[in-house]
Scaffold this motif. Sequence first.
Motif, PDB file in Angstrom:
ATOM      1  N   SER A 168       0.841  -1.194   0.000  1.00 42.29           N
ATOM      2  CA  SER A 168       0.000   0.000   0.000  1.00 42.29           C
ATOM      3  C   SER A 168       0.884   1.255   0.000  1.00 42.29           C
ATOM      4  CB  SER A 168      -0.887  -0.021   1.243  1.00 42.29           C
ATOM      5  OG  SER A 168      -1.681   1.118   1.269  1.00 42.29           O
ATOM      6  N   GLY A 169       0.545   2.165  -0.883  1.00 47.72           N
ATOM      7  CA  GLY A 169       1.294   3.428  -0.942  1.00 47.72           C
ATOM      8  C   GLY A 169       2.511   3.368  -1.842  1.00 47.72           C
ATOM      9  N   LYS A 172       1.032   1.853  -7.063  1.00 47.66           N
ATOM     10  CA  LYS A 172       0.366   1.031  -8.092  1.00 47.66           C
ATOM     11  C   LYS A 172      -0.672   1.838  -8.865  1.00 47.66           C
ATOM     12  CE  LYS A 172      -1.051  -1.837  -5.045  1.00 47.66           C
ATOM     13  NZ  LYS A 172      -0.408  -1.128  -3.942  1.00 47.66           N
ATOM     14  N   THR A 173      -1.553   2.512  -8.106  1.00 51.21           N
ATOM     15  CA  THR A 173      -2.608   3.268  -8.775  1.00 51.21           C
ATOM     16  C   THR A 173      -1.994   4.368  -9.634  1.00 51.21           C
ATOM     17  OG1 THR A 173      -3.963   2.833  -6.849  1.00 51.21           O
ATOM     18  CG2 THR A 173      -4.793   4.477  -8.376  1.00 51.21           C
ATOM     19  N   SER A 174      -0.968   5.020  -9.093  1.00 47.04           N
ATOM     20  CA  SER A 174      -0.334   6.095  -9.862  1.00 47.04           C
ATOM     21  C   SER A 174       0.280   5.532 -11.143  1.00 47.04           C
ATOM     22  CB  SER A 174       0.749   6.777  -9.033  1.00 47.04           C
ATOM     23  OG  SER A 174       0.252   7.110  -7.765  1.00 47.04           O
ATOM     24  N   THR A 221      -6.442   2.906  -2.165  1.00 45.14           N
ATOM     25  CA  THR A 221      -7.563   2.395  -2.961  1.00 45.14           C
ATOM     26  C   THR A 221      -8.232   1.257  -2.198  1.00 45.14           C
ATOM     27  OG1 THR A 221      -6.169   2.814  -4.859  1.00 45.14           O
ATOM     28  CG2 THR A 221      -8.137   1.508  -5.266  1.00 45.14           C
ATOM     29  N   GLY A 443      -3.189  -2.553  -2.005  1.00 50.92           N
ATOM     30  CA  GLY A 443      -1.844  -3.086  -1.785  1.00 50.92           C
ATOM     31  C   GLY A 443      -1.728  -3.928  -0.530  1.00 50.92           C
TER      32      GLY A 443
HETATM   33  N1  ATP Z   1      -4.868  12.155  -5.620  1.00 47.98           N
HETATM   34  C1  ATP Z   1      -3.682  12.212  -5.012  1.00 47.98           C
HETATM   35  N2  ATP Z   1      -3.197  13.378  -4.568  1.00 47.98           N
HETATM   36  C2  ATP Z   1      -1.999  13.458  -3.945  1.00 47.98           C
HETATM   37  N3  ATP Z   1      -1.203  12.383  -3.700  1.00 47.98           N
HETATM   38  C3  ATP Z   1      -1.626  11.202  -4.099  1.00 47.98           C
HETATM   39  C4  ATP Z   1      -2.897  11.030  -4.779  1.00 47.98           C
HETATM   40  N4  ATP Z   1      -3.056   9.712  -5.058  1.00 47.98           N
HETATM   41  C5  ATP Z   1      -1.944   9.094  -4.580  1.00 47.98           C
HETATM   42  N5  ATP Z   1      -1.108   9.979  -4.009  1.00 47.98           N
HETATM   43  C6  ATP Z   1       0.196   9.677  -3.383  1.00 47.98           C
HETATM   44  O1  ATP Z   1       0.972   8.904  -4.278  1.00 47.98           O
HETATM   45  C7  ATP Z   1       1.632   7.838  -3.567  1.00 47.98           C
HETATM   46  C8  ATP Z   1       1.262   6.503  -4.185  1.00 47.98           C
HETATM   47  O2  ATP Z   1      -0.111   6.278  -3.967  1.00 47.98           O
HETATM   48  P1  ATP Z   1      -0.917   5.193  -4.772  1.00 47.98           P
HETATM   49  O3  ATP Z   1      -2.343   5.313  -4.368  1.00 47.98           O
HETATM   50  O4  ATP Z   1      -0.576   5.258  -6.196  1.00 47.98           O
HETATM   51  O5  ATP Z   1      -0.281   3.861  -4.150  1.00 47.98           O
HETATM   52  P2  ATP Z   1      -0.896   2.402  -4.217  1.00 47.98           P
HETATM   53  O6  ATP Z   1       0.269   1.492  -4.335  1.00 47.98           O
HETATM   54  O7  ATP Z   1      -1.927   2.306  -5.272  1.00 47.98           O
HETATM   55  O8  ATP Z   1      -1.526   2.270  -2.775  1.00 47.98           O
HETATM   56  P3  ATP Z   1      -2.831   1.431  -2.320  1.00 47.98           P
HETATM   57  O9  ATP Z   1      -2.516   0.010  -2.522  1.00 47.98           O
HETATM   58  O10 ATP Z   1      -2.941   1.813  -0.876  1.00 47.98           O
HETATM   59  O11 ATP Z   1      -3.945   1.931  -3.131  1.00 47.98           O
HETATM   60  C9  ATP Z   1       1.218   7.949  -2.127  1.00 47.98           C
HETATM   61  O12 ATP Z   1       2.239   8.602  -1.434  1.00 47.98           O
HETATM   62  C10 ATP Z   1      -0.022   8.810  -2.160  1.00 47.98           C
HETATM   63  O13 ATP Z   1      -0.141   9.555  -0.990  1.00 47.98           O
END
Ligand code: ATP
Length: 811
Positions: A168-169, A172-174, A221, A443
């Motif tokens: 998590s964090g 992945k989503t980015s 997410t 995540g």
């Molecule tokens: N809309 C947003 N505005 C600002 N920062 C963001 C935004 N979305 C994600 N982040 C930041 O980008 C980084 C990666 O987040 P992201 O959501 O892509 O991770 P992830 O691996 O998909 O996590 P998870 O499994 O918890 O969804 C984190 O530090 C998060 O705080």
Amino acid sequence: MYLQAKSEEQLACEKEWLQAGHMWLAHRGGFTAVVREGDADAGRAKVRVLQTGEVLTVDEDDLEKANPPQLERCEDIASLRCLNECGALNVLRSRYAAGLPHARAGHALLVLGPPKRTSPVYTEKVAAMFRGCRADDMPPHVFAAAQSAHRCMLASRRDRAIVFLGRSGSGKTSAMRHCVWYLASAYPAQGSKLTPERLDAAFDVLNLFGSCRTGSNPYATRFVSLASLDFDGGGALVSASVQTLLPDLRPGHTLLRALHTLYHGCDGRLRRELLLDQAPVNAPNPFISPSEKADAPSEFSALKEALQLLNVNEQEQMAVWKVMAAICHLGWAGAVKATTGSVIKYQFASAGCGQRAARLLAVGADDLARAVFATVPTSPQPNANLRTPSPSNEKEMSGTEALDAFVTGLYNETFNMIAALVNRSVSSSSRTSASILLLDAPGADNPMCAGQQSGAPLSKLLSNYLQERLQAVFHEALLVAPRDRYAQEGITLDIGAEEDWLSETVNPGPMVELLDKSPQNSIVRSSQADLRECDRRGLLWLLDEESMYPGSSDDTFLERVMTHYGAPNQTQYLIKKAPHARQFVLQHLQGTNPVLYDVTGWVKASRENPVTKKALTLLQESQNEELSRMWSWCRGASGASAWAGAPHDHSTLRRASSIRRTLTTGTAGMKRRSTALQAKFVADGVVDTLRRCGAGGVQFVCCLLANQPADANDDVNIPLLRSQFRGFQLLDAARLYKQGFPEHMPLNEFARRYRLLATSESENESAPQTTLSDRQIVDDMLLTLDLDVSSYRLGLTQVSGRLSLFIYLVS
Ligand SMILES: Nc1ncnc2c1ncn2[C@@H]1O[C@H](COP(=O)(O)OP(=O)(O)OP(=O)(O)O)[C@@H](O)[C@H]1O
């Protein structure tokens, strides 16, 4: 390597460097550069620490050969001369420090994050450099992953998938959104409404409604997202859709971003229309956090703009705001017990807030109260042990739980509506040739890493389980399938005796089985004495069974789990009881992520509360025409939620309904109300969809956290990186890639493509070509082409070779 041949001078330099005895000394805190000074006792060696000059005697096992400095920032860790863990981590660290967060481990793309929002590596200028490139022509980058998926999809006319893995964090989503943006901007269809901006707006909206603030990520997410980008025969993007699965969005349990944004972000007339100006703002509300509200107004305006871009009109937006505001009012309304004689009754603690919620939903206040509290017991509860099995555990429900469940239902309906509106906006009925699927799931999460000492709840187990399943897909695709292919083709690898790591590769299978193994004979409950291997069922099944038995509790559940899997079973290395009551530890991802769980409340949480379902009925029966119309449309005749109403191409619909079928038929259908087992069935459906992309049709993007949010500086936290690197099995994947022959081509295709390269002598020689088999023809061709024999193997039906071979042939 054919294209990157080193000069004599470079080779001499490398040799000299290696002979100087440069090593890495691995230790708990990371690794240190040392020079070997000589041997000590058996299994020990003397080394000099480069930075301090100190001489130490260390375990031989803690030393790994260092690579020449020229390889420090190499793009693929499989190209390291000495491929070992310290070397690989050093490459990642060096690249990250140089602003290069991407690298490769053979076929897997690695992204070191979390990504910075303003990172210069994701600009339009950078994207333009990847457009149209071949896989071997690009540096490691998420744009390169998207580009090569597009190229392969177009060449094969088959769906391709990109799976995003990580904690998590980690980003992945980015990364998924960067891929979507790249494909939308690089391959637009003429006159299409599917602009990168519109897709960006679609994911902004989905992510805002489907994310919550956690210790590991303020934008975590909380649903599985399977996005499909659909392309026409010419490779232009003509349609898109997102399937949202397994949402875990419970306003009372997590701080949902959308509620926070609406409450702190809306003002003026809208605030009055939503009756928020009358709210008891100083009273506590479990669904809204009073802190961090400064960004909410700008976030809310951005949300409205995004909805507008998606053609969600004012009335539709208003309907969504009303349901969300009703949830806020229900948070203030609360529940209290009103006992009259022996009759227990629950009602809203604040009738005024309840009425405001009812007004917004356009239902009678009594109807609302009845929908929320009617199933809560109205008389004292009988002795638990005498109860008959109650599949819904309704009798144990309190007013607060009922309210929680109802609000969860309302929020999930809102989320389904948002997904339906997004799909309506980005999908089209254009004919599509093939699609790129992008899979992003919550995540892997370990609350301890974020400093939380309490055990993780059931929702974290489900996220960790999904990541285990995806890791198993990774293991199968990058470690099992290539070896099976070599065996089938009769190809042997040149692996030395010390390299018997291949047989030792840890398999994620046992952990997945521990969690989801289906029962052999489902209903019979084994006594401890006759518990045999075949009676074993996964933890998720045990949880489901326990939730149906009278007299069961969280303690009896954990007891059964430990009977099945704890010592002295073979699986004891995967699970252990923690010192505190109701706690246990699971060694996730090959022991690299040990998570402490607390089972308090799990038995109850593993069943969907029947009150949750009442939210939809109430919305459909609302006196507000827009509300009832929208929710009837969203659900569609078949209850297809996010898919109703949106035009879809045939293949997209087939794929979506195939997952839906896995969830609604057979055992999955019967277990529809088991939250725990739904995670298994969703995982089954998703894995099945990925399988349909065929061998080699799935690409993996492994997102790695470079440091924890709590880390004081921006340096790479090596122990953290090492545990993720091991969890992904990246060293094994890189080694197999380096020592194997990862690229392959059917013999007849190879003969057809490269025949011209072989000299005419071979064609004139001996028997006419028609009497030769494809294998003989290719064998002759390979000899004629005078290729390095260590770079390829001639299999029974394929030529397998290193990437360098195919680059050479193409060039
Ligand atoms: N809309 C947003 N505005 C600002 N920062 C963001 C935004 N979305 C994600 N982040 C930041 O980008 C980084 C990666 O987040 P992201 O959501 O892509 O991770 P992830 O691996 O998909 O996590 P998870 O499994 O918890 O969804 C984190 O530090 C998060 O705080």
